[in-house]
Motif scaffolding. Structure first.
Motif, mmCIF file in Angstrom:
data_model
loop_
_atom_site.group_PDB
_atom_site.id
_atom_site.type_symbol
_atom_site.label_atom_id
_atom_site.label_comp_id
_atom_site.label_asym_id
_atom_site.label_seq_id
_atom_site.Cartn_x
_atom_site.Cartn_y
_atom_site.Cartn_z
ATOM 1 N N SER A 262 0.835 -1.196 0.000
ATOM 2 C CA SER A 262 0.000 0.000 0.000
ATOM 3 C C SER A 262 0.871 1.248 0.000
ATOM 4 O O SER A 262 1.787 1.384 0.815
ATOM 5 C CB SER A 262 -0.900 0.005 1.234
ATOM 6 N N ASN A 310 -9.068 12.593 -1.119
ATOM 7 C CA ASN A 310 -10.259 12.295 -0.318
ATOM 8 C C ASN A 310 -11.143 13.534 -0.217
ATOM 9 O O ASN A 310 -10.653 14.663 -0.260
ATOM 10 C CB ASN A 310 -9.856 11.868 1.088
ATOM 11 N N ASP A 416 -7.142 10.777 6.832
ATOM 12 C CA ASP A 416 -7.769 9.544 7.313
ATOM 13 C C ASP A 416 -9.247 9.800 7.607
ATOM 14 O O ASP A 416 -9.736 10.931 7.533
ATOM 15 C CB ASP A 416 -7.033 8.972 8.526
ATOM 16 N N TRP A 448 -15.577 3.989 1.954
ATOM 17 C CA TRP A 448 -14.151 4.297 2.113
ATOM 18 C C TRP A 448 -13.250 3.138 1.662
ATOM 19 O O TRP A 448 -12.301 3.349 0.898
ATOM 20 C CB TRP A 448 -13.870 4.681 3.561
ATOM 21 N N GLU A 452 -10.496 3.384 -1.312
ATOM 22 C CA GLU A 452 -9.091 3.191 -0.968
ATOM 23 C C GLU A 452 -8.444 2.169 -1.897
ATOM 24 O O GLU A 452 -7.316 2.363 -2.376
ATOM 25 C CB GLU A 452 -8.978 2.744 0.489
#
Length: 496
Positions: A262, A310, A416, A448, A452
């Motif tokens: 990631s 985001n 986040d 979410w 992601e």
């Protein structure tokens, strides 16, 4: 046909009968296409000078309804168009579904010219044709049918026609002499022979493809026009049986298609900077950006910045600080929202190509072409096969830009879930920020993990040396804004 012997033309009365029937069929198919809007038809009309491109063009306009057909002709030496990448002019003029475009001086022209003059080797020629082939596959998948025609003319007839045209008093391109001159720079016997050889190479490469070239003998003008008409009719009839791209299904579970660790997990979300240091560094970075984008070295370049991130990650604030450092006359911010009906009637990348800036200018995209592999993927607005191939189409798009001297800088602003919730709640309480929070924002929070996974795939599959992603830790807005500007300064200094 041998030597300079002229062919025997189709008899006039036979042509009239066939043309009348063909014209009726063409009009029926054209009206069906215009009503269904299933596909767009793009006719690439090519051939040596004197082969009758202008005559064929006029015949198509005579046989078809003028309301849904347009001529797309280009002067490849036009200095204004030359301030954009070569592909821009073709994307700008792409017809919508239900319409027909006839292209003179297509994207093959400069490639053929380079091969004819031996400026390109056989291997370089093959590589460029492969790149064109990928773009044409994308156009086909996005609803544009290509009809690629090469008009073949024997050497004897070519000499006779050029001589006859030269003896006429009216200017080339006039109503009785629609001579389309595209190859004046190679108008010698050797040049014409090499052009035919290059065309042979070109046509051979597409023999087994879904969009092959069609060679049409042009010695007999009537037979030539009938054959072109039949090819167009075949494309129209095929198009009305096809369906436009269909949407997919919303995702219900996160899944990645790109291997590897990631990229988002590696970010340090605690990064921050104190206010006084930030203000001094911001002023310095803005001055550097101003100077770099006003330098002589930038005059023949252009900058494209794509901002993704985001919801509530601070894209707007970063863009405002960037825009403040630029000349408002030569810089433009493009907020990208849901596609319009015009956008949906054309290939996906059309609405971004038409916003590509002039050389010496800056374009900032607030959301970008990556919507296809983010929101369209997650929400099911695009079918899986469409968003999966988009990774490679976007890479080709960005490569065309950078090959033309454009600088492509891409940012993902990351926060986040806890920070996003805090900002959502703060927006609800701030009168001038309430417009920024919508029901979609709350709904997207529930997805979410899906977003992601899509972001991780996007970064892994589309971060390239010529157009890298910069991931920005955006928990503190000061740090985020400064990182955006300082990384852009560093990129411009390296490029210029």
């Amino acid at each position: 046909m041998k030597g300079d012997q002229a062919p025997e033309d189709i008899r006039s009365d036979s042509f009239d009968v066939e043309a009348t029937e063909l014209r009726a069929d063409l009009l029926d198919a054209q009206f069906d296409l215009a009503e269904s809007c299933n596909r767009a038809i793009l006719i690439l009309l090519n051939g040596p000078d004197g082969s009758g491109k202008g005559e064929v063009l006029n015949r198509l306009h005579e046989w078809l309804d003028p309301r849904t057909i347009a001529t797309l002709a280009y002067d490849l030496d036009d200095r204004n168009d030359g301030r954009h990448p070569l592909a821009w002019r073709y994307w700008r003029d792409l017809p919508a579904r239900g319409r027909i475009g006839v292209v003179l001086a297509s994207w093959y022209h400069l490639v053929l010219k380079a091969r004819t003059t031996r400026a390109k080797s056989r291997a370089e020629f093959a590589r460029e044709l492969a790149a064109i082939g990928r773009i044409e596959e994308m156009l086909d998948a996005e609803g544009t049918t290509l009809v690629k025609i090469w008009l073949d003319l024997s050497a004897g007839n070519a000499r006779r026609r050029r001589k006859a045209k030269g003896n006429r008093m009216e200017r080339p391109g006039g109503p009785r002499n629609p001579l389309v001159r595209e190859w004046a720079a190679i108008d010698t016997a050797k040049g014409r022979r090499r052009l035919v050889e290059a065309a042979d190479e070109l046509i051979a490469t597409t023999a087994g493809s879904d969009a092959p070239w069609h060679r049409v003998p042009a010695d007999d003008p009537r037979a030539r026009d009938l054959e072109v008409g039949r090819l167009v009719l075949e494309a129209l009839e095929k198009a009305r049986r096809q369906r436009p791209p269909a949407p997919g299904r919303p995702q219900t579970r996160p899944r990645r298609i790109a291997p590897g660790p990631s990229a988002l997990d590696a970010l340090d979300m605690s990064c921050s900077i104190d206010r006084s240091s930030y203000e001094a560094a911001l002023a310095r970075a803005q001055m550097q950006l101003f100077e770099l984008t006003h330098s002589a070295a930038f005059a023949d370049r252009a900058l494209i910045c794509a901002f993704e991130g985001n919801d509530a990650a601070g894209k707007g604030g970063a863009i405002r600080r960037l825009r403040a450092a630029l000349n408002p006359i030569t810089s433009h911010v493009h907020p990208i929202a849901a596609p319009s009906d015009d956008d949906l009637a054309r290939p996906y990348l059309w609405r971004f190509w038409r916003r590509i800036p002039l050389r010496g200018h800056v374009a900032i995209f607030d959301r970008s072409w990556y919507g296809r592999v983010l929101v369209e993927r997650v929400e099911g607005f695009a079918a899986m096969e469409d968003w999966r191939r988009a990774y490679y189409e976007i890479a080709d798009f960005e490569r065309q830009l950078t090959d033309s001297g454009y600088i492509v800088q891409k940012y993902w602003l990351a926060i986040d879930q806890d920070e996003q919730l805090r900002r959502f709640e703060a927006r609800k309480q701030t009168p001038h920020k309430r417009f920024k929070i919508t029901p979609d924002d709350w709904r997207n929070r529930e997805k979410w993990p899906l977003y992601e996974a899509a972001v991780e795939d996007m970064i892994a599959l589309t971060s390239t040396p010529n157009a890298p992603w910069t991931l920005v830790e955006s928990t503190q807005k000061r740090f985020s804004r400064l990182k955006v500007l300082e990384t852009l300064v560093a990129r411009l200094e390296a490029e210029l």
